[in-house]
Design a protein around this motif. Sequence first.
Motif, PDB file in Angstrom:
ATOM      1  N   CYS A  56       0.862  -1.327  -0.168  1.00 18.20           N
ATOM      2  CA  CYS A  56       0.045  -0.090  -0.009  1.00 18.20           C
ATOM      3  C   CYS A  56       1.014   1.268   0.088  1.00 18.20           C
ATOM      4  O   CYS A  56       1.600   1.390   0.787  1.00 18.20           O
ATOM      5  N   PHE A 100      -0.086   4.262   0.451  1.00 14.63           N
ATOM      6  CA  PHE A 100      -0.701   5.355   1.215  1.00 14.63           C
ATOM      7  C   PHE A 100      -0.539   4.749   2.832  1.00 14.63           C
ATOM      8  O   PHE A 100      -1.380   5.547   3.824  1.00 14.63           O
ATOM      9  N   CYS A 157      -7.354   4.713   3.580  1.00 17.63           N
ATOM     10  CA  CYS A 157      -7.172   3.949   2.280  1.00 17.63           C
ATOM     11  C   CYS A 157      -7.882   4.665   1.223  1.00 17.63           C
ATOM     12  O   CYS A 157      -8.975   5.353   1.356  1.00 17.63           O
ATOM     13  N   LYS A 158      -7.281   4.779  -0.013  1.00 19.37           N
ATOM     14  CA  LYS A 158      -7.795   5.527  -1.156  1.00 19.37           C
ATOM     15  C   LYS A 158      -8.537   4.818  -1.899  1.00 19.37           C
ATOM     16  O   LYS A 158      -9.025   5.279  -3.029  1.00 19.37           O
ATOM     17  N   CYS A 184      -7.742   2.246  -4.012  1.00 23.14           N
ATOM     18  CA  CYS A 184      -7.122   1.831  -5.318  1.00 23.14           C
ATOM     19  C   CYS A 184      -7.329   0.754  -5.770  1.00 23.14           C
ATOM     20  O   CYS A 184      -7.223   0.329  -7.007  1.00 23.14           O
ATOM     21  N   GLY A 185      -7.351  -0.202  -4.868  1.00 22.89           N
ATOM     22  CA  GLY A 185      -7.780  -1.803  -4.952  1.00 22.89           C
ATOM     23  C   GLY A 185      -6.488  -2.357  -5.494  1.00 22.89           C
ATOM     24  O   GLY A 185      -6.791  -3.617  -5.701  1.00 22.89           O
ATOM     25  N   CYS A 206      -4.213  -3.689  -3.262  1.00 21.23           N
ATOM     26  CA  CYS A 206      -4.180  -4.733  -2.229  1.00 21.23           C
ATOM     27  C   CYS A 206      -5.163  -5.808  -2.708  1.00 21.23           C
ATOM     28  O   CYS A 206      -4.843  -7.152  -2.523  1.00 21.23           O
TER      29      CYS A 206
HETATM   30  S1  SF4 Z   1      -7.156  -0.238  -1.562  1.00 18.31           S
HETATM   31 FE1  SF4 Z   1      -5.522  -1.418  -0.324  1.00 18.31          FE
HETATM   32  S2  SF4 Z   1      -3.593  -0.699  -1.381  1.00 18.31           S
HETATM   33 FE2  SF4 Z   1      -5.099   0.664  -2.310  1.00 18.31          FE
HETATM   34  S3  SF4 Z   1      -4.992   2.351  -0.676  1.00 18.31           S
HETATM   35 FE3  SF4 Z   1      -6.569   0.933   0.300  1.00 18.31          FE
HETATM   36  S4  SF4 Z   1      -5.233  -0.343   1.400  1.00 18.31           S
HETATM   37 FE4  SF4 Z   1      -3.962   0.821   0.168  1.00 18.31          FE
END
Ligand code: SF4
Length: 282
Positions: free
Chosen positions: A81, A83, A100-101, A103-104, A106
């Motif tokens: 991640c 972020f 968490c942004k 972004c998918g 993970c």
């Molecule tokens: S989706 Fe996962 S990788 Fe993306 S920002 Fe959230 S925790 Fe981090």
Amino acid sequence: MIIAIASGKGGTGKTTLAVHLAARLAKFSDTTLVDLDVEAPDSDAYFPEAQRPYTSAAVSIRIAEAVDGEFADTSACASLCRFGAIVSIKGILRINAGLCKGCGRCLRACPKGSIRERPMVIGQIGETRWERLTLVRGSLAIGDIRATAVIDEAKKRAASRPFDFQIRDCPPGATCPTVRAAHGADICLLVAEPTDFSVHDLAGALRMLQGMGIARAIVLNKAGTGQADYQSLAMRYDAPVIAEIPWTESLAKAGAAGRRADGDADLAQAIDSIVSYLGALS
Ligand code: SF4
């Protein structure tokens, strides 16, 4: 025409300009004023004539959450991640919902399917009208940091309304939210004061716009309150100074009270100059 209004530092009079320019343009054209300063949106307060209440819609993103169960390598997940939202402690995985942004990354990487998505509300889009003016407001949930997602939604809403002119009240500075707010504009007007602090931050904003390839111009506000050299920056960054608004007590009082100052002759003259400049561009 899409006109972004931004500033290097906050408090220069960016919203004051956005509001008065929008009010003027709306006298003869369909105009949308979209407040993208989503951490502190207040441009609508200058239009008590506009219909109340606002229509509003929640802005949500899909964030990741760990499913209790089996994990392949939790420290590898945490380093994935960008972020810093994933923490691995003794083989237990936790995802910070506030960081968490969505972004998918993970989710796609997890070989065990131990991470899933869930929606999370991070802000609101509000909208109202007054005659030929549409007011769109993005507001970020208190304490949230994901301004760009709310900015994107507010821009989408504003784009879906017919307009001759769209005025964007952008966040101050030269950060990701400012970049996102200004992106796609035909021109960005930077509001600056003739002080060292303001001119220092103006340079950063000009560099940002130059890098983005957006046409730019400077509106000097509170003229007469300092001697800082903004003219050199204007020449270096190809950003003409298209209007000057002097500091006056009556304008300062109107701003402090959140009132428009439509009858102010100095401000009206500056808005005239800006409208003429924009007219020559279109
Ligand atoms: S989706 Fe996962 S990788 Fe993306 S920002 Fe959230 S925790 Fe981090």
